[in-house]
Design a protein around this motif. Structure first.
Motif, PDB file in Angstrom:
ATOM      1  N   LEU A 191       0.845  -1.187   0.000  1.00  0.00           N
ATOM      2  CA  LEU A 191       0.000   0.000   0.000  1.00  0.00           C
ATOM      3  C   LEU A 191       0.880   1.236   0.000  1.00  0.00           C
ATOM      4  CD1 LEU A 191      -2.685   1.616   0.491  1.00  0.00           C
ATOM      5  CD2 LEU A 191      -2.320   1.188   2.940  1.00  0.00           C
ATOM      6  N   GLY A 192       0.711   2.087  -0.985  1.00  0.00           N
ATOM      7  CA  GLY A 192       1.400   3.372  -1.023  1.00  0.00           C
ATOM      8  C   GLY A 192       0.420   4.461  -0.634  1.00  0.00           C
ATOM      9  N   ILE A 193       0.903   5.425   0.154  1.00  0.00           N
ATOM     10  CA  ILE A 193       0.033   6.503   0.628  1.00  0.00           C
ATOM     11  C   ILE A 193       0.693   7.849   0.356  1.00  0.00           C
ATOM     12  CG2 ILE A 193      -1.174   7.484   2.624  1.00  0.00           C
ATOM     13  CD1 ILE A 193      -0.840   4.656   3.953  1.00  0.00           C
ATOM     14  N   ASP A 194      -0.053   8.713  -0.325  1.00  0.00           N
ATOM     15  CA  ASP A 194       0.379  10.089  -0.575  1.00  0.00           C
ATOM     16  C   ASP A 194      -0.422  10.983   0.365  1.00  0.00           C
ATOM     17  OD1 ASP A 194       1.581  12.332  -1.755  1.00  0.00           O
ATOM     18  OD2 ASP A 194      -0.020  12.500  -3.244  1.00  0.00           O
ATOM     19  N   PRO A 195       0.186  11.404   1.478  1.00  0.00           N
ATOM     20  CA  PRO A 195      -0.585  12.136   2.487  1.00  0.00           C
ATOM     21  C   PRO A 195      -1.041  13.498   2.001  1.00  0.00           C
ATOM     22  CG  PRO A 195       1.642  11.626   3.283  1.00  0.00           C
ATOM     23  CD  PRO A 195       1.570  11.231   1.848  1.00  0.00           C
ATOM     24  N   GLY A 196      -2.234  13.840   2.368  1.00  0.00           N
ATOM     25  CA  GLY A 196      -2.783  15.156   2.090  1.00  0.00           C
ATOM     26  C   GLY A 196      -3.981  15.373   2.984  1.00  0.00           C
ATOM     27  N   LEU A 197      -4.203  16.602   3.398  1.00  0.00           N
ATOM     28  CA  LEU A 197      -5.324  16.882   4.291  1.00  0.00           C
ATOM     29  C   LEU A 197      -6.643  16.918   3.528  1.00  0.00           C
ATOM     30  CD1 LEU A 197      -6.237  17.472   7.146  1.00  0.00           C
ATOM     31  CD2 LEU A 197      -5.756  19.882   6.736  1.00  0.00           C
ATOM     32  N   ARG A 198      -6.640  17.455   2.332  1.00  0.00           N
ATOM     33  CA  ARG A 198      -7.865  17.502   1.525  1.00  0.00           C
ATOM     34  C   ARG A 198      -8.031  16.211   0.718  1.00  0.00           C
ATOM     35  NH1 ARG A 198     -11.140  21.514   0.301  1.00  0.00           N
ATOM     36  NH2 ARG A 198      -9.670  23.057   1.079  1.00  0.00           N
ATOM     37  N   ASN A 199      -6.944  15.717   0.123  1.00  0.00           N
ATOM     38  CA  ASN A 199      -6.971  14.502  -0.700  1.00  0.00           C
ATOM     39  C   ASN A 199      -5.797  13.607  -0.319  1.00  0.00           C
ATOM     40  OD1 ASN A 199      -9.167  15.325  -2.467  1.00  0.00           O
ATOM     41  ND2 ASN A 199      -7.718  16.810  -3.279  1.00  0.00           N
ATOM     42  N   MET A 200      -6.082  12.453   0.248  1.00  0.00           N
ATOM     43  CA  MET A 200      -5.046  11.481   0.584  1.00  0.00           C
ATOM     44  C   MET A 200      -5.103  10.372  -0.465  1.00  0.00           C
ATOM     45  SD  MET A 200      -4.345   9.319   4.092  1.00  0.00           S
ATOM     46  CE  MET A 200      -3.867  10.772   5.012  1.00  0.00           C
ATOM     47  N   GLY A 201      -4.074  10.321  -1.312  1.00  0.00           N
ATOM     48  CA  GLY A 201      -4.035   9.298  -2.349  1.00  0.00           C
ATOM     49  C   GLY A 201      -3.572   7.968  -1.786  1.00  0.00           C
ATOM     50  N   TRP A 202      -4.107   6.890  -2.354  1.00  0.00           N
ATOM     51  CA  TRP A 202      -3.666   5.555  -1.958  1.00  0.00           C
ATOM     52  C   TRP A 202      -3.615   4.663  -3.195  1.00  0.00           C
ATOM     53  CZ3 TRP A 202      -6.896   1.478  -2.967  1.00  0.00           C
ATOM     54  CH2 TRP A 202      -8.249   1.778  -3.189  1.00  0.00           C
ATOM     55  N   GLY A 203      -2.710   3.695  -3.144  1.00  0.00           N
ATOM     56  CA  GLY A 203      -2.587   2.745  -4.239  1.00  0.00           C
ATOM     57  C   GLY A 203      -2.065   1.429  -3.712  1.00  0.00           C
ATOM     58  N   VAL A 204      -2.612   0.342  -4.215  1.00  0.00           N
ATOM     59  CA  VAL A 204      -2.195  -0.997  -3.798  1.00  0.00           C
ATOM     60  C   VAL A 204      -1.678  -1.733  -5.029  1.00  0.00           C
ATOM     61  CG1 VAL A 204      -2.903  -3.192  -2.758  1.00  0.00           C
ATOM     62  CG2 VAL A 204      -3.927  -1.044  -1.958  1.00  0.00           C
ATOM     63  N   ILE A 205      -0.494  -2.340  -4.875  1.00  0.00           N
ATOM     64  CA  ILE A 205       0.077  -3.161  -5.933  1.00  0.00           C
ATOM     65  C   ILE A 205       0.378  -4.548  -5.383  1.00  0.00           C
ATOM     66  CG2 ILE A 205       1.057  -1.201  -7.189  1.00  0.00           C
ATOM     67  CD1 ILE A 205       3.821  -2.018  -6.059  1.00  0.00           C
ATOM     68  N   ALA A 206       0.392  -5.521  -6.279  1.00  0.00           N
ATOM     69  CA  ALA A 206       0.807  -6.878  -5.927  1.00  0.00           C
ATOM     70  C   ALA A 206       2.211  -7.070  -6.480  1.00  0.00           C
ATOM     71  CB  ALA A 206      -0.144  -7.905  -6.521  1.00  0.00           C
ATOM     72  N   VAL A 207       3.061  -7.699  -5.685  1.00  0.00           N
ATOM     73  CA  VAL A 207       4.456  -7.928  -6.069  1.00  0.00           C
ATOM     74  C   VAL A 207       4.693  -9.428  -6.112  1.00  0.00           C
ATOM     75  CG1 VAL A 207       6.851  -7.430  -5.496  1.00  0.00           C
ATOM     76  CG2 VAL A 207       5.063  -5.810  -4.826  1.00  0.00           C
ATOM     77  N   ASP A 208       5.174  -9.892  -7.263  1.00  0.00           N
ATOM     78  CA  ASP A 208       5.518 -11.304  -7.430  1.00  0.00           C
ATOM     79  C   ASP A 208       6.904 -11.360  -8.052  1.00  0.00           C
ATOM     80  OD1 ASP A 208       5.615 -14.036  -7.741  1.00  0.00           O
ATOM     81  OD2 ASP A 208       4.089 -14.121  -9.317  1.00  0.00           O
TER      82      ASP A 208
END
Length: 162
Positions: free
Chosen positions: A4-21
């Motif tokens: 899980l990657g998180i781009d912190p922000g007070l108005r918009n907090m971005g998130w992204g999930v990747i699978a690693v193999d």
């Protein structure tokens, strides 16, 4: 392994999930958690609950958060730091190890240049995660953070399997 990657922000907090193999990466999901203007407390609660819901829904094995960029606006930087605290707290409370990366380290890992433009980062994320559709630029940044963390885990010979 899911990251899980998180781009912190007070108005918009971005998130992204990747699978690693092994060395292969695959997009799982991405999005943005919004908090409306107003009092800070309820905004932080909205970010926390939203991020906890993402963690429950996607069951990541590890998380990474971008470090705060300090600018001339001290009040804005402090508020961003509080949102970053939520971005660290939610995965830590879920028992996840949380990596932290400076913006230039993320860009260097994903693009190869530490001062790459946002468009270059998004382009390289699209190349590394074929077929990905970003929910927003914040979600694209979060996916870049997840890719950066996955690559650093691979560099430390930590076993990354799906």
């Amino acid at each position: 392994m899911r990251v899980l990657g998180i781009d912190p922000g007070l108005r918009n907090m971005g998130w992204g999930v990747i699978a690693v193999d092994g060395s292969r990466l695959r997009h799982v999901a991405n999005g943005v958690i919004h908090s409306e203007g107003g009092d800070l407390g309820p905004r932080l609660v909205a970010l926390y609950r939203g991020l906890c819901a993402v963690i429950i829904a996607h069951a990541p094995d590890a998380a990474a958060v971008e470090q705060t960029f300090v600018n001339k606006d001290a009040v804005g930087t402090l508020k961003l730091g509080q949102a970053r605290g939520i971005a660290l707290l939610a995965p830590a409370e879920a028992g996840l190890a949380v990596g932290e990366y400076a913006p230039n380290a993320v860009k260097k890992t994903v693009v190869g240049v530490g001062h790459a433009a946002k468009e270059q980062v998004q382009h390289m994320v699209r190349i590394q995660l074929p077929g990905v559709q970003f929910d927003s630029p914040d979600a694209a940044d979060a996916l870049a953070i997840a890719i950066c963390h996955a690559r650093h885990l691979q560099g430390r010979n930590i076993r990354v399997v799906a």
